[in-house]
Design a protein around this motif. Structure first.
Motif, PDB file in Angstrom:
ATOM      1  N   GLU A 101      41.064  37.992  45.214  1.00  0.00           N
ATOM      2  CA  GLU A 101      41.578  37.934  43.842  1.00  0.00           C
ATOM      3  C   GLU A 101      41.713  39.325  43.216  1.00  0.00           C
ATOM      4  O   GLU A 101      42.707  39.611  42.557  1.00  0.00           O
ATOM      5  CB  GLU A 101      40.669  37.041  42.986  1.00  0.00           C
ATOM      6  N   ILE A 105      45.088  40.950  41.588  1.00  0.00           N
ATOM      7  CA  ILE A 105      45.183  41.422  40.196  1.00  0.00           C
ATOM      8  C   ILE A 105      45.832  42.808  40.172  1.00  0.00           C
ATOM      9  O   ILE A 105      46.709  43.079  39.352  1.00  0.00           O
ATOM     10  CB  ILE A 105      43.796  41.435  39.522  1.00  0.00           C
ATOM     11  N   CYS A 136      46.231  40.827  33.418  1.00  0.00           N
ATOM     12  CA  CYS A 136      45.405  41.731  34.226  1.00  0.00           C
ATOM     13  C   CYS A 136      44.283  42.341  33.388  1.00  0.00           C
ATOM     14  O   CYS A 136      43.154  42.476  33.863  1.00  0.00           O
ATOM     15  CB  CYS A 136      46.273  42.819  34.844  1.00  0.00           C
ATOM     16  N   LYS A 139      41.389  40.156  32.916  1.00  0.00           N
ATOM     17  CA  LYS A 139      40.572  40.041  34.134  1.00  0.00           C
ATOM     18  C   LYS A 139      39.816  41.333  34.445  1.00  0.00           C
ATOM     19  O   LYS A 139      39.169  41.431  35.475  1.00  0.00           O
ATOM     20  CB  LYS A 139      41.450  39.615  35.306  1.00  0.00           C
TER      21      LYS A 139
END
Length: 193
Positions: A101, A105, A136, A139
Motif C-alpha cells: 500500500e 500511495i 495521499c 494517508k
C-alpha cells in the motif's frame, strides 16, 4: 496525522525499485532528513530506471523536464518520452494488489503531479490533481501534505483558497522536518487572511 518517514540507511540496503526511488527523491528534494545531493539523486533514479521501475522512469523524466541542479540539463524531448513511457506503468503499479500500500500511495502521488503539471500526454487538471494529492496527504505522504498547503489551499488550485487549511498542512510538513516547509516559514512568508 501520522506521516510516512523512511530511514535512508535502511533503504540503501534494499535493492528494490521503490527504495531507489525513495533514495533518489530524498536526495533530490531533501526529504527524510537527507541533504540535497543531485549526484546521488541521479544515481538512484538511474538504478531504478535500469530495472524499468516506473517511479524512477518518471523521476528521470521530471528531472529532464525541470533540470536537476547542474547535474542534468533540461531536455524537454527526453522528458516527454520518459514521462509518456512511465505513466501506464505507474497505473499498473497502483492497480497491482501485490504491491504494498505504501508504494501504491507514492505511485498515486506521482499521478497527481501528472495532472497538476500536465505531464507527458496527460492534460493539466487541477481538480483531479487536488483529489489525488488530498488522498495521499490523508494517508501520510509528506510531500502531498506540503503540496496541499503550498500549492492547493494557498493558491486555490483545484479547490477554494483556504488559508486556515494551507497553514494547517504546511505546519504538519514543517513539524515533520520537511525542509521546503521549514524554509517557507523561515523566509517569513506568512499566510495572511
Amino acid at each position: 496525522m501520522e506521516v510516512m518517514k523512511f530511514d535512508l540507511n535502511e533503504l540503501e540496503h534494499q535493492n528494490t525499485g521503490f527504495a531507489y526511488y525513495l533514495l533518489g527523491r530524498s536526495y533530490d528534494l531533501e526529504e527524510n532528513d537527507a541533504e540535497q545531493d543531485y549526484n546521488k539523486a541521479l544515481y538512484f533514479y538511474q538504478k531504478g530506471f535500469d530495472i524499468d521501475y516506473p517511479l524512477c522512469i518518471y523521476s528521470l523524466g521530471i528531472s529532464y523536464e525541470l533540470g536537476l541542479g547542474k547535474v542534468l540539463k533540461v531536455d524537454k524531448n527526453k522528458a516527454k518520452k520518459l514521462l509518456i513511457n512511465a505513466f501506464p506503468k505507474i497505473i499498473e503499479l497502483i492497480n497491482n494488489p501485490n504491491v504494498p500500500e505504501i508504494e501504491r500511495i507514492y505511485a498515486k502521488f506521482v499521478t497527481g503531479a501528472y495532472y497538476y503539471f500536465g505531464l507527458g500526454e496527460v492534460e493539466k487538471d487541477y481538480s483531479k490533481a487536488f483529489e489525488i494529492i488530498k488522498e495521499c496527504a490523508d494517508k501520510g505522504h509528506i510531500a502531498a501534505i506540503y503540496d496541499l498547503g503550498a500549492n492547493f489551499y494557498f493558491n486555490g488550485n483545484g479547490t477554494e483558497i483556504n488559508y486556515d487549511l494551507a497553514n494547517y498542512y504546511l505546519n504538519i510538513a514543517k513539524e515533520n522536518g520537511l525542509k521546503r516547509a521549514i524554509d517557507l516559514y523561515e523566509s517569513r512568508i506568512v499566510i495572511k487572511k
